[in-house]
Structures are given as structure tokens and as C-alpha cells.
Design an enzyme around this catalytic site. Structure first.
Site, PDB file in Angstrom:
ATOM      1  N   LYS A 193       0.819  -1.222   0.000  1.00  0.00           N
ATOM      2  CA  LYS A 193       0.000   0.000   0.000  1.00  0.00           C
ATOM      3  C   LYS A 193       0.849   1.268   0.000  1.00  0.00           C
ATOM      4  O   LYS A 193       0.614   2.188  -0.785  1.00  0.00           O
ATOM      5  CB  LYS A 193      -0.948  -0.022   1.200  1.00  0.00           C
TER       6      LYS A 193
ATOM      7  N   ARG B  83       2.101   8.052   7.055  1.00  0.00           N
ATOM      8  CA  ARG B  83       2.341   8.127   8.498  1.00  0.00           C
ATOM      9  C   ARG B  83       3.815   7.914   8.835  1.00  0.00           C
ATOM     10  O   ARG B  83       4.560   7.312   8.065  1.00  0.00           O
ATOM     11  CB  ARG B  83       1.499   7.070   9.217  1.00  0.00           C
TER      12      ARG B  83
ATOM     13  N   ALA C 202      -3.782   1.437  12.415  1.00  0.00           N
ATOM     14  CA  ALA C 202      -5.192   1.362  12.016  1.00  0.00           C
ATOM     15  C   ALA C 202      -5.926   0.212  12.680  1.00  0.00           C
ATOM     16  O   ALA C 202      -7.152   0.171  12.637  1.00  0.00           O
ATOM     17  CB  ALA C 202      -5.306   1.250  10.508  1.00  0.00           C
TER      18      ALA C 202
ATOM     19  N   PHE D 134       3.487  -8.996  -9.415  1.00  0.00           N
ATOM     20  CA  PHE D 134       4.645  -9.815  -9.065  1.00  0.00           C
ATOM     21  C   PHE D 134       5.050 -10.631 -10.293  1.00  0.00           C
ATOM     22  O   PHE D 134       4.205 -10.949 -11.147  1.00  0.00           O
ATOM     23  CB  PHE D 134       4.301 -10.750  -7.902  1.00  0.00           C
TER      24      PHE D 134
END
Length: 557
Positions: free
Chosen positions: A73, A96, A275, A383
Site C-alpha cells: 500500500k 504516516r 489502524a 509480481f
């Protein structure tokens, strides 16, 4: 082509002076507080100057339910931003700040990967600009003042058995989950039970990430409920007299940090709540600032869309007045096959049956984003072992659900590997959306928890332990039913059982505890066996991390 390790790529990168990166956004050198040549904090004066600018397009990056196979992500967030820059757009993004817990534990760092990284990677994954240390210290200052109040006569009539403010540290340390304080006699304080959480679970972290400025932060700290009196009245950090001194410790941490990607795209990295046990988004200040300075602003929310995205949309967007334009859902063929029942060792083999079965997980996340009225783009993080038949199956299934699909090769190729993704995201941003929240704040806590569990997780129902019922009764007595809900749940399943992969049905979510975070503005509903202080695995990453006589770090992600 063999791609070097993340740290090898980062260490060989040519960093540009941060002053030049800031100039891309119209931020001058006088607006920066420099932390060396490549990191800086941004002065609050910049916000005052740009706050009336129109907002750019807000793009949220989320993912399917994570697996050991990996999703990528943060790598996608960085790579998409680099791709948008290559497409001629004025872009910035925010992620973050990494916690030392995962960096030295099992998950690793949080600076992206391959040729889609933020740099200087080692600094970002370690002490960075000291924000997490400041949050830790401010949190523990409040704790020290609580115990000092008990020691010095307990004028506030605090019940030592009902003090809810624990201590924190930014490492995984299971041995400190439950402790006894004040041993050793009268001079060493009042004995009582307590414990430690990880810093990213601190309400101070949540407050820093949801505050609009330093004064808002101080006011929110003042509202923190730290415990209760013998007759059941709430005692706050303001009552203890800790709000001002805690805010002083956070006066620099509250300012957004600016760094860069490998390709020189401006990157805000500020705040780091998990989270699964907190709200999982970077700071509101960084997001609002980036929106005013960019045509496209990309940000991420932690773990799958059931956790970080739901909290971003229901908590951060509501409190910050934000309206997203589009959502990117990151998935890998490998992870979807794991959700379909294949073992990690078997993922290199083509298996369309397992992939189709695992697609139900992605399907649920697409449905969830649609329920918020937002267009979705699925980014397939490619991938080498993915086959053409597998990729075609994913695209066909997503198209049926109304989500566009783009192959992403940003790990291997940087921004060039995300051009198709960038174009499809720009197209999605132009689609008509009807953004809406999942629940109204006026609902009762149980109604809000029930809507999240049933509509986002797919649960059949919710049960509450006796402790959770007592917590909710106390919250009602305090008049805090109108606060938002932040679910603490395993990241490994849509349910609260990490063993249930794919799209489980018929399960019940168990709420075992509800914590009041009055300063942050939400209630934390703790479900299943999720912990607010993680432990280290049998072979933590710390075993592989080292430094040589020239200061060169190895083993860090």
C-alpha cells in the site's frame, strides 16, 4: 532484472536539498525549520497564507485485507504520486511516520519499497524528527503527574483502581502490558495496577493527528479523561494540570514534516497511529496543507479498507471537513490466492480456482468503498509470478463490480510503472461521487458499532462482554454517546478472528472493552484478542539490523 534491496536503493539515491523540494509547492526557505539538509518541518505561517486556496483532488489509497504475501500500500502511494508527477501534475502526498515497534519487530519499516520510496529511508524509519519521542514523553508526563497527585494527598479524590491512563513506549514489549506501580514503600508512590501501550495507540497520537493547530491540540489534551473519582466522576488531564506542559513538549511535533521520494516528489510524513488499534491516518494538518498546495494529493490509511479507510472516511474526513475524490484499493494476485486457501509456499503456481475464491475479499472492499459513494480504482501490485490468465480474471471480476483496474509496477519501475494507474485515478477523480458517512454521530455507540460490524465487516451481529457493557454505561453517564467510533480489530480478517480469511459470513464480533478518548473525539471499541501493546516475534527484525564503523546501516527493511 534483479532489483536491489530497499535499503540498498535508498542508500544509493541522490538526495536533493529539501529547500528545493519545498519550492515545488511554493514553500520558501524561511517557511522551513531544517533538520539537516534533507528533512524539514513546515512553519504554521504557511497554512495562514494558503488556507483560502482551493483544495486539490484528494485520493485515498487503501487495500484488501493484509496477508503475509504482502500488498504494497505505501509503495503504491509513493509510486502513484511519482506517476502523477510524470504525467505533469502538481502533486504531493502524505503517509504516516513509522513506529519503532514494527521496524524492530516483524512488519518492517513504512517508507515504501523498491523504486517507490521516501528518503532518507533510515532516518524516517528510525528517530526521524523526534515526533514519536515527543508524543511518548508528553503522554508519560501526564502519567507521572497522575501518580504524583496520588502521592501528594490526592486532592482530586482519584480512585487508584479506576485510573485509565496507562504509560506508553514506542517498542513492542509484551512484558509491560500489565504492571504494578509504586512498589518499594511510601516514598515510591501509591501501589496500583497499570500497564503500557505502544505509543501509536496513545490518545496523544490521535489528538496530534486530528488537531488543527497547537491551541486545538492543547484544548483536546485538556479534555482527556485519565480516571475517575471514588464517587464515579471523570477526572481529566486538565484537572491534573497537565495540558499546558504536555502541549509544550509537542510544540514542534505538531508541525508537519517534509521529505522527498526517490524521484523528488514532495512527501509529508506526520503522525503515525496504527489502524488496527487507532484511527490509522496521517495528520489532518499535513493533509489540509497538501490539499491547498497541490492539484492532486494522495494519502493512505492503514491496513485494509475495513479498518483504515473506514476510519479515514468516518472519522478524519468528518472531523476535518474533507471530501475524497477517489479511492485506490491495492491488491496482489498472491494475497488473493492466500484468501482463497493457498499456502504462502504455493503462491508461485497458477491457481485460478483459489484466486476466484479469494476475490471475494477484494469484492467486499470494493462494495465498502461504493457504500461511501466514492469511485474505486483497483491497483494490482504486480509480481513476476502472476500469470496473464490470473491478471485477466482479476480485471474481469473488478469490471463487473464497477471498479477500473490498473497493473502497478511501481516497485520495480518507480513512477514509470504507475502511469496507467495514474491516468485511471485522474479519470476516477472526474467521475461524479456522492460521498457520505456510514453512520450519523447522533446514533448510540451500539448502533454505530453495529453498523460498522454488519455493513463493513459483514458480521451477523455484535456481542458485548460485561466489561464493555460497564464501559458503555459509564460513557452514557458522562454524556459522551455522541462521539464517533474507532474500532480496534485484527487487521488479518474482515472478522475479529484472524484465522477467518476471504469473505467470512455468519460471524459475530465480540466487543470486550470500550475506551473513552474524549480529547480525540471518539470511543475505541476493542474487539476479539487485539492488543494495544504488541509483542516481538520469535525472530524479530532487530536480530538482522546492524551498523558498521562508517555508520552504514544494514538489515533495515
Amino acid at each position: 532484472m534483479k532489483v536491489p534491496s530497499d535499503i540498498e536503493i535508498a542508500q544509493s539515491a541522490e538526495l536533493r536539498p529539501i529547500v528545493g523540494i519545498a519550492e515545488k509547492l511554493g514553500i520558501g526557505e524561511d517557511d522551513l525549520e531544517l533538520y539537516g539538509r534533507y528533512k524539514a518541518k513546515i512553519s504554521p505561517a504557511v497554512w495562514e497564507r494558503v488556507k483560502n486556496n482551493p483544495d486539490g483532488k484528494l485520493i485515498l489509497v487503501t487495500a484488501i485485507t493484509p496477508t503475509p504475501a504482502g500488498e504494497g500500500k505505501t509503495t503504491t502511494t509513493v509510486g502513484l504520486s511519482q506517476a502523477l508527477a510524470k504525467l505533469g501534475q502538481k502533486v504531493s502526498f502524505a503517509i504516516r511516520e513509522p513506529s519503532l515497534g514494527p521496524s524492530f519487530g516483524v512488519k518492517g519499516g513504512a517508507a515504501g519499497g523498491g523504486y517507490s520510496q521516501v528518503i532518507p529511508m533510515e532516518d524516517i524509519n528510525l528517530h526521524f524528527t523526534g515526533d514519536l519521542h515527543a508524543i511518548t514523553t508528553a503522554h508519560n508526563l501526564i502519567a507521572a503527574m497522575i501518580d504524583n497527585s496520588l502521592q501528594q494527598g490526592n486532592e482530586l479524590n482519584l480512585d487508584p483502581r479506576r485510573i485509565v491512563w496507562r504509560r506508553v513506549m514506542d517498542l513492542n514489549e509484551r512484558a509491560l502490558r500489565s504492571i504494578i506501580l509504586g512498589l518499594g514503600g511510601k516514598a515510591n508512590g501509591v501501589p496500583r495496577e497499570s500497564g503500557f501501550d505502544i505509543t501509536v495507540a496513545s490518545e496523544i497520537m490521535a489528538i496530534l493527528c486530528l488537531s488543527t493547530d497547537l491551541m486545538d491540540l492543547k484544548e483536546r489534551i485538556r479534555k482527556i479523561v485519565i480516571g475517575y473519582t471514588y464517587d464515579g466522576k471523570a477526572v481529566t488531564a486538565g484537572d491534573i494540570g497537565a495540558a499546558g506542559s504536555a502541549a509544550v513538549l509537542l510544540k514542534d511535533a505538531v508541525k508537519p514534516n517534509l521529505v522527498q521520494t526517490l524521484e523528488g516528489v514532495p512527501a509529508f510524513i506526520h503522525g503515525g497511529p496504527f489502524a488496527n488499534i487507532a484511527h490509522g491516518c496521517n495528520s489532518l494538518q499535513a493533509t489540509r496543507l497538501g490539499l491547498k498546495l497541490s492539484d492532486y494529493f494522495v494519502t493512505e490509511a492503514g491496513f485494509g479498507a475495513d479498518l483504515g479507510a473506514e476510519k479515514f472516511l468516518d472519522i478524519k474526513c468528518r472531523l476535518g471537513g474533507l471530501t475524497p475524490s477517489a479511492v485506490v484499493i491495492v491488491a496482489t494476485v498472491r494475497a488473493l490466492k492466500m484468501h482463497g486457501g493457498r499456502k504462502k509456499t504455493e503462491l508461485a503456481q497458477e491457481d485460478l480456482a483459489a484466486l476466484e475464491k479469494g476475490m471475494t475479499n477484494l469484492e467486499k472492499h470494493i462494495e465498502n468503498i461504493a457504500s461511501f459513494g466514492l469511485p474505486a480504482v483497483v491497483a494490482i501490485n504486480r509480481f513476476p509470478t502472476d500469470t496473464e490468465a490470473e491478471l485477466a480474471l482479476v480485471e474481469e471480476k473488478c469490471s463487473r463490480l464497477g471498479a477500473s483496474v490498473a497493473l502497478s509496477e511501481v516497485w520495480e519501475k518507480g513512477g514509470d510503472g504507475g502511469l496507467d494507474l495514474g491516468r485511471k485515478v485522474m479519470e476516477a477523480c472526474e467521475r461524479r461521487s456522492s460521498f457520505r458517512f456510514l453512520y450519523e454521530a447522533s446514533l448510540s455507540p451500539k448502533e454505530k458499532i453495529g453498523k460498522i460490524a454488519r455493513e463493513i465487516y459483514g458480521a451477523a451481529g455484535v456481542t458485548y462482554t460485561d466489561q464493555a457493557e460497564k464501559d458503555l454505561a459509564q460513557i452514557h453517564e458522562l454524556g459522551k454517546d455522541g462521539l464517533l467510533v474507532c474500532m480496534a480489530k485484527t487487521q488479518y480478517s474482515l472478522s475479529d478472528d484472524p484465522a477467518l480469511l476471504g469473505r467470512p459470513e455468519g460471524f459475530t464480533v465480540t466487543v470486550r472493552e470500550v475506551r473513552l478518548s474524549a480529547g480525540a473525539g471518539f470511543l475505541v471499541a476493542i474487539t476479539g484478542s487485539v492488543m494495544t501493546m504488541p509483542g516481538l516475534p520469535k525472530k524479530p527484525a532487530a536480530l538482522s539490523i546492524d551498523i558498521d564503523e562508517k555508520g552504514r546501516i544494514t538489515g533495515l527493511f
